[in-house]
Motif scaffolding. Structure first.
Motif, PDB file in Angstrom:
ATOM      1  N   GLN B   6       0.851  -1.359   0.180  1.00 24.21           N
ATOM      2  CA  GLN B   6      -0.026  -0.112   0.172  1.00 24.21           C
ATOM      3  C   GLN B   6       0.953   1.257   0.007  1.00 24.21           C
ATOM      4  O   GLN B   6       1.808   1.275   0.761  1.00 24.21           O
ATOM      5  CB  GLN B   6      -0.938  -0.072   1.346  1.00 24.21           C
ATOM      6  N   CYS B  23      -3.018   0.176  -3.894  1.00 24.14           N
ATOM      7  CA  CYS B  23      -2.623  -1.259  -3.188  1.00 24.14           C
ATOM      8  C   CYS B  23      -2.359  -2.042  -4.528  1.00 24.14           C
ATOM      9  O   CYS B  23      -3.020  -2.025  -5.663  1.00 24.14           O
ATOM     10  CB  CYS B  23      -3.665  -1.524  -2.628  1.00 24.14           C
ATOM     11  N   CYS B  90      -6.214  -0.990   2.975  1.00 28.79           N
ATOM     12  CA  CYS B  90      -6.874  -1.963   1.723  1.00 28.79           C
ATOM     13  C   CYS B  90      -6.603  -3.182   2.511  1.00 28.79           C
ATOM     14  O   CYS B  90      -5.852  -3.597   3.208  1.00 28.79           O
ATOM     15  CB  CYS B  90      -6.225  -1.856   0.614  1.00 28.79           C
ATOM     16  N   GLY B 102      -3.077  -4.209   4.022  1.00 28.09           N
ATOM     17  CA  GLY B 102      -1.885  -3.576   3.553  1.00 28.09           C
ATOM     18  C   GLY B 102      -1.619  -2.745   4.923  1.00 28.09           C
ATOM     19  O   GLY B 102      -2.067  -2.773   5.848  1.00 28.09           O
TER      20      GLY B 102
END
Lengths: 111, 111
Positions: B6, B23, B90, B102
Motif C-alpha cells: 500500500q 494497493c 486496503c 496493507g
C-alpha cells in the motif's frame, strides 16, 4: 446492527502468564478472525475460523492458539506471554457477504 | 500466500483536493477487496469494497478502481474534508476467508 465485542479494552500481563482474549459476535457469522495491529505493519492475521471447532493459521500464528467451541465465540490464547506480544488485538467476523465487522480491540501490554 | 502493498504510507492534502491511495496484491485468486477507515482510537470500519467481477465502484465522494490484470486497486476520495483524516487500510481476500491487509495510509486533510 452487528455487534462484535471483546472481553477487555486494556490488559496488562506479566511475561510467562497465560492470557485469554475473548471475542463474541451476535450475528450468527460463520467466519471469525484474530488480528494484531502494530504501527507501520497494519493488521496481521493470527488465526481465523470458518466454523465451530475449525481453525486455520494466518500469517503470524507462532506463540498463539485459538478455540472456537461455539459459533458466536472465538478465543485467542497466549500460552506464555512475551513482551513482543504487546500489541493491539482486534477480532472480526464476517458472514458470507464478506464485509468484516471489527470489535473495539484489546490493547495488551506484557511486562 | 497473498502479499498486499500500500502506498503512500502518509498523505497530506488540502481540504477540497482529491486523495488517491494505491494497493497491489500478489494472489490472482483474491476476489474481494475492501477498504477500511480507522479513526484514532476506534475500530476499522468498512467504507467501500469491490469484487473481482467489477472494475469500478463509487459511493458519493469515494470510489474504488480495480485492475485485475495488473493486480492493483485504488481508493479515490474527492472533495476531501477534515473528517476524512484517518488511517486507511486496503485488504485482499479470497472468498471472504483469508484477509490480508496493507500496512495502512495515514491521511491528513489540512484546513
Amino acid at each position: 446492527d452487528v455487534k462484535v465485542t471483546q472481553s477487555s479494552r486494556y490488559l496488562v500481563k506479566r511475561t510467562g502468564e497465560k492470557v485469554f482474549l475473548e471475542c463474541v459476535q451476535d450475528m450468527d457469522h460463520e467466519n471469525m478472525f484474530w488480528y494484531r495491529q502494530d504501527p507501520g505493519l497494519g493488521l496481521r492475521l493470527i488465526y481465523f475460523s470458518y466454523d465451530v471447532k475449525m481453525k486455520e493459521k494466518g500469517d503470524i500464528p507462532e506463540g498463539y492458539s485459538v478455540s472456537r467451541e461455539k459459533k458466536e465465540r472465538f478465543s485467542l490464547i497466549l500460552e506464555s506471554a512475551s513482551t513482543n506480544q504487546t500489541s493491539m488485538y482486534l477480532c472480526a467476523s464476517t458472514s458470507s457477504e464478506e464485509e468484516q465487522y471489527f470489535g473495539p480491540g484489546t490493547r495488551l501490554t506484557v511486562t | 500466500g497473498e502479499n498486499v502493498e500500500q502506498h503512500p504510507s502518509t498523505l497530506s492534502v488540502q481540504e477540497g483536493d482529491s486523495a488517491v491511495i494505491k494497493c497491489t496484491y500478489s494472489d490472482s485468486a483474491s476476489n474481494y477487496f475492501p477498504w477500511y477507515k480507522q479513526e484514532l482510537g476506534k475500530r476499522p470500519q468498512l467504507i467501500i469494497d469491490i469484487r473481482s467481477n467489477v472494475g469500478e465502484k463509487k459511493d458519493q465522494r469515494i470510489a474504488v478502481t480495480l485492475n485485475k490484470t495488473a493486480k492493483h486497486f485504488s481508493l479515490h476520495i474527492t472533495e476531501t474534508q477534515p473528517e476524512d483524516s484517518a488511517v486507511y487500510f486496503c485488504a485482499a481476500s479470497t472468498n471472504g476467508q483469508n484477509f490480508v491487509f496493507g500496512p495502512g495510509t495515514r491521511l491528513s486533510v489540512l484546513p
